[in-house]
Design a protein around this motif. Structure first.
Motif, mmCIF file in Angstrom:
data_model
loop_
_atom_site.group_PDB
_atom_site.id
_atom_site.type_symbol
_atom_site.label_atom_id
_atom_site.label_comp_id
_atom_site.label_asym_id
_atom_site.label_seq_id
_atom_site.Cartn_x
_atom_site.Cartn_y
_atom_site.Cartn_z
ATOM 1 N N PHE A 1 35.178 -36.962 6.746
ATOM 2 C CA PHE A 1 33.857 -36.563 7.221
ATOM 3 C C PHE A 1 33.022 -37.803 7.542
ATOM 4 O O PHE A 1 33.132 -38.834 6.868
ATOM 5 C CB PHE A 1 33.118 -35.733 6.166
ATOM 6 C CG PHE A 1 33.573 -34.311 6.078
ATOM 7 C CD1 PHE A 1 32.973 -33.320 6.858
ATOM 8 C CD2 PHE A 1 34.608 -33.944 5.229
ATOM 9 C CE1 PHE A 1 33.395 -31.997 6.777
ATOM 10 C CE2 PHE A 1 35.038 -32.630 5.142
ATOM 11 C CZ PHE A 1 34.422 -31.655 5.926
ATOM 12 N N ASP A 2 32.180 -37.676 8.556
ATOM 13 C CA ASP A 2 31.212 -38.730 8.858
ATOM 14 C C ASP A 2 30.136 -38.700 7.770
ATOM 15 O O ASP A 2 29.294 -37.808 7.744
ATOM 16 C CB ASP A 2 30.594 -38.494 10.242
ATOM 17 C CG ASP A 2 29.412 -39.424 10.515
ATOM 18 O OD1 ASP A 2 29.348 -40.498 9.890
ATOM 19 O OD2 ASP A 2 28.552 -39.056 11.348
ATOM 20 N N ARG A 3 30.168 -39.678 6.871
ATOM 21 C CA ARG A 3 29.257 -39.663 5.728
ATOM 22 C C ARG A 3 27.809 -39.938 6.119
ATOM 23 O O ARG A 3 26.890 -39.680 5.345
ATOM 24 C CB ARG A 3 29.715 -40.664 4.669
ATOM 25 C CG ARG A 3 30.990 -40.243 3.961
ATOM 26 C CD ARG A 3 31.133 -40.911 2.614
ATOM 27 N NE ARG A 3 31.264 -42.352 2.718
ATOM 28 C CZ ARG A 3 32.419 -42.984 2.806
ATOM 29 N NH1 ARG A 3 33.541 -42.308 2.799
ATOM 30 N NH2 ARG A 3 32.459 -44.299 2.890
ATOM 31 N N GLU A 4 27.587 -40.472 7.316
ATOM 32 C CA GLU A 4 26.225 -40.729 7.763
ATOM 33 C C GLU A 4 25.570 -39.491 8.364
ATOM 34 O O GLU A 4 24.386 -39.493 8.672
ATOM 35 C CB GLU A 4 26.210 -41.884 8.771
ATOM 36 C CG GLU A 4 26.646 -43.215 8.176
ATOM 37 C CD GLU A 4 26.514 -44.360 9.160
ATOM 38 O OE1 GLU A 4 25.870 -44.160 10.220
ATOM 39 O OE2 GLU A 4 27.050 -45.453 8.883
ATOM 40 N N ASN A 5 26.347 -38.449 8.535
ATOM 41 C CA ASN A 5 25.842 -37.189 9.100
ATOM 42 C C ASN A 5 25.278 -36.328 7.973
ATOM 43 O O ASN A 5 26.014 -35.872 7.098
ATOM 44 C CB ASN A 5 26.975 -36.453 9.817
ATOM 45 C CG ASN A 5 26.522 -35.202 10.533
ATOM 46 O OD1 ASN A 5 25.403 -34.718 10.327
ATOM 47 N ND2 ASN A 5 27.376 -34.653 11.381
ATOM 48 N N GLN A 6 23.970 -36.111 7.995
ATOM 49 C CA GLN A 6 23.306 -35.339 6.950
ATOM 50 C C GLN A 6 23.206 -33.850 7.305
ATOM 51 O O GLN A 6 22.619 -33.070 6.544
ATOM 52 C CB GLN A 6 21.897 -35.897 6.704
ATOM 53 C CG GLN A 6 21.867 -37.372 6.350
ATOM 54 C CD GLN A 6 22.636 -37.675 5.073
ATOM 55 O OE1 GLN A 6 22.504 -36.951 4.087
ATOM 56 N NE2 GLN A 6 23.419 -38.739 5.074
ATOM 57 N N ASN A 7 23.748 -33.455 8.441
ATOM 58 C CA ASN A 7 23.608 -32.067 8.900
ATOM 59 C C ASN A 7 24.688 -31.131 8.359
ATOM 60 O O ASN A 7 24.637 -29.922 8.602
ATOM 61 C CB ASN A 7 23.627 -32.027 10.435
ATOM 62 C CG ASN A 7 22.435 -32.741 11.045
ATOM 63 O OD1 ASN A 7 21.317 -32.655 10.518
ATOM 64 N ND2 ASN A 7 22.658 -33.451 12.140
ATOM 65 N N ILE A 8 25.658 -31.674 7.643
ATOM 66 C CA ILE A 8 26.696 -30.842 7.052
ATOM 67 C C ILE A 8 26.466 -30.811 5.541
ATOM 68 O O ILE A 8 26.686 -31.810 4.857
ATOM 69 C CB ILE A 8 28.109 -31.374 7.359
ATOM 70 C CG1 ILE A 8 28.305 -31.549 8.869
ATOM 71 C CG2 ILE A 8 29.164 -30.425 6.806
ATOM 72 C CD1 ILE A 8 29.649 -32.149 9.241
ATOM 73 N N PRO A 9 26.017 -29.689 4.986
ATOM 74 C CA PRO A 9 25.742 -29.602 3.544
ATOM 75 C C PRO A 9 26.994 -29.881 2.720
ATOM 76 O O PRO A 9 28.107 -29.517 3.112
ATOM 77 C CB PRO A 9 25.271 -28.154 3.358
ATOM 78 C CG PRO A 9 24.839 -27.716 4.728
ATOM 79 C CD PRO A 9 25.729 -28.437 5.689
ATOM 80 N N GLY B 1 36.302 -44.571 12.635
ATOM 81 C CA GLY B 1 37.387 -43.953 13.393
ATOM 82 C C GLY B 1 37.068 -42.501 13.709
ATOM 83 O O GLY B 1 35.910 -42.116 13.874
ATOM 84 N N TRP B 2 38.095 -41.673 13.791
ATOM 85 C CA TRP B 2 37.941 -40.258 14.126
ATOM 86 C C TRP B 2 37.568 -39.474 12.870
ATOM 87 O O TRP B 2 38.357 -39.385 11.926
ATOM 88 C CB TRP B 2 39.219 -39.708 14.750
ATOM 89 C CG TRP B 2 39.453 -40.257 16.125
ATOM 90 C CD1 TRP B 2 40.261 -41.295 16.473
ATOM 91 C CD2 TRP B 2 38.830 -39.809 17.331
ATOM 92 N NE1 TRP B 2 40.184 -41.521 17.824
ATOM 93 C CE2 TRP B 2 39.309 -40.628 18.379
ATOM 94 C CE3 TRP B 2 37.910 -38.808 17.624
ATOM 95 C CZ2 TRP B 2 38.908 -40.469 19.699
ATOM 96 C CZ3 TRP B 2 37.505 -38.644 18.948
ATOM 97 C CH2 TRP B 2 38.003 -39.465 19.962
ATOM 98 N N LEU B 3 36.350 -38.921 12.880
ATOM 99 C CA LEU B 3 35.808 -38.240 11.709
ATOM 100 C C LEU B 3 35.199 -36.897 12.095
ATOM 101 O O LEU B 3 34.809 -36.687 13.251
ATOM 102 C CB LEU B 3 34.733 -39.107 11.044
ATOM 103 C CG LEU B 3 35.162 -40.504 10.587
ATOM 104 C CD1 LEU B 3 33.943 -41.315 10.174
ATOM 105 C CD2 LEU B 3 36.175 -40.420 9.443
ATOM 106 N N ILE B 4 35.098 -36.004 11.119
ATOM 107 C CA ILE B 4 34.487 -34.696 11.351
ATOM 108 C C ILE B 4 32.988 -34.862 11.524
ATOM 109 O O ILE B 4 32.290 -35.337 10.637
ATOM 110 C CB ILE B 4 34.785 -33.735 10.183
ATOM 111 C CG1 ILE B 4 36.296 -33.494 10.083
ATOM 112 C CG2 ILE B 4 34.055 -32.407 10.376
ATOM 113 C CD1 ILE B 4 36.719 -32.661 8.885
#
Length: 276
Positions: free
Chosen positions: A80-88, A251-254
């Motif tokens: 997972f993209d850890r910088e993305n805060q939109n996925i709980p 790299g390639w992340l969710i």
């Protein structure tokens, strides 16, 4: 004695520190970062499925760690993209538990339907750059597989399909056939031709795109980026994108994840295809 210790430390130091690699842009990354980075889409598949260790060594059917549940849980967490805060976080946990369920594990399959590529491409039209989204899917061909163009999306095309649904819209009188449709010159023109289509009319931007390519009205320039959409895991949709940055989470992340019912998949696909 101290001198001997210092000499021994200097000798051992290169083996104690992680290897460093100079990249093409001159920056330096630890070798461990490169191992952690999911550099290829195929590698994303293998790590999601638990078919590769943390150093990129492949696992094959028969290996004790091949698709091992705890390994998969750890790896998918890192995908997972850890910088993305939109996925709980609770949504991530639910997803991971679903796809690694021991009774009904779910894996990604490169060769099966249920995933497709979105390519942000740049074309030239009358000397001006124009973005067109190209959607590709995997298709079996002969003894192998190939990517085939499945759909395109363009703001330029969409403007021609904005149909007037109001009561005042132009229409052809039901007795027009008795006049050999001679009234077309008053009603049918390039500005509102789409208003005369039936309720079941579906715009086909791909056909227009292919025509414009064949007639050289547009010319391919370059690719700005790509992403991939997945519907292979029952009850879920997710998207992966490439993140070129330092650190292990690259790299390639969710980049997007949402629970979805099977009957809602066509509607979500249509929404993706129409995105500009």
């Amino acid at each position: 004695m101290i001198r001997i210790l210092i000499i021994n430390l200097l000798i051992c130091l290169p083996f104690m520190l992680p290897a460093q690699i100079v990249q093409g842009d001159g920056s330096i990354r630890d070798e461990s970062e490169l191992y952690a980075s999911t550099k290829q889409v195929n590698q994303f598949f293998r790590r999601f499925n638990g078919e590769e260790d943390q150093k990129g060594v492949r696992y094959y059917e028969g290996d004790k760690d091949f698709r091992e549940t705890s390994l998969r849980k750890n790896y998918i967490t890192l995908l997972f993209d850890r910088e993305n805060q939109n996925i709980p976080s609770d949504q991530k946990k639910s997803f991971i538990n679903d796809v690694t369920d021991k009774q009904n594990p779910q894996f990604l399959d490169f060769h099966k339907e249920g995933w497709f590529a979105e390519v942000n491409a740049v074309f030239s039209r009358n000397g001006q750059e124009e973005n067109i989204l190209l959607f590709f899917k995997i298709q079996e061909e002969g003894k192998g597989y190939e990517w085939v163009l499945d759909q395109v999306s363009s703001a330029h095309y969409q403007q021609f399909f904005d149909k007037d649904e109001s009561e005042e819209k132009a229409f052809l009188h039901p007795m027009s056939h008795e006049l050999d449709f001679m009234n077309l010159h008053r009603s049918l023109n390039k500005e509102n031709a789409v208003d005369f289509t039936g309720d079941d009319f579906k715009a086909d931007p791909l056909s227009i795109f292919l025509y414009e390519m064949a007639s050289e009205q547009i010319q391919f320039k370059t690719v700005r980026g790509s992403k991939f959409h997945f519907f292979q895991c029952e009850g879920w949709y997710f998207q992966i994108a490439e993140y070129n940055r330092k650190g292990y989470n690259s790299g390639w992340l969710i980049s997007d994840l949402t629970p979805i019912k099977k009957e809602d998949i066509p509607q979500l696909k249509a929404f993706i295809y129409e995105a500009k």
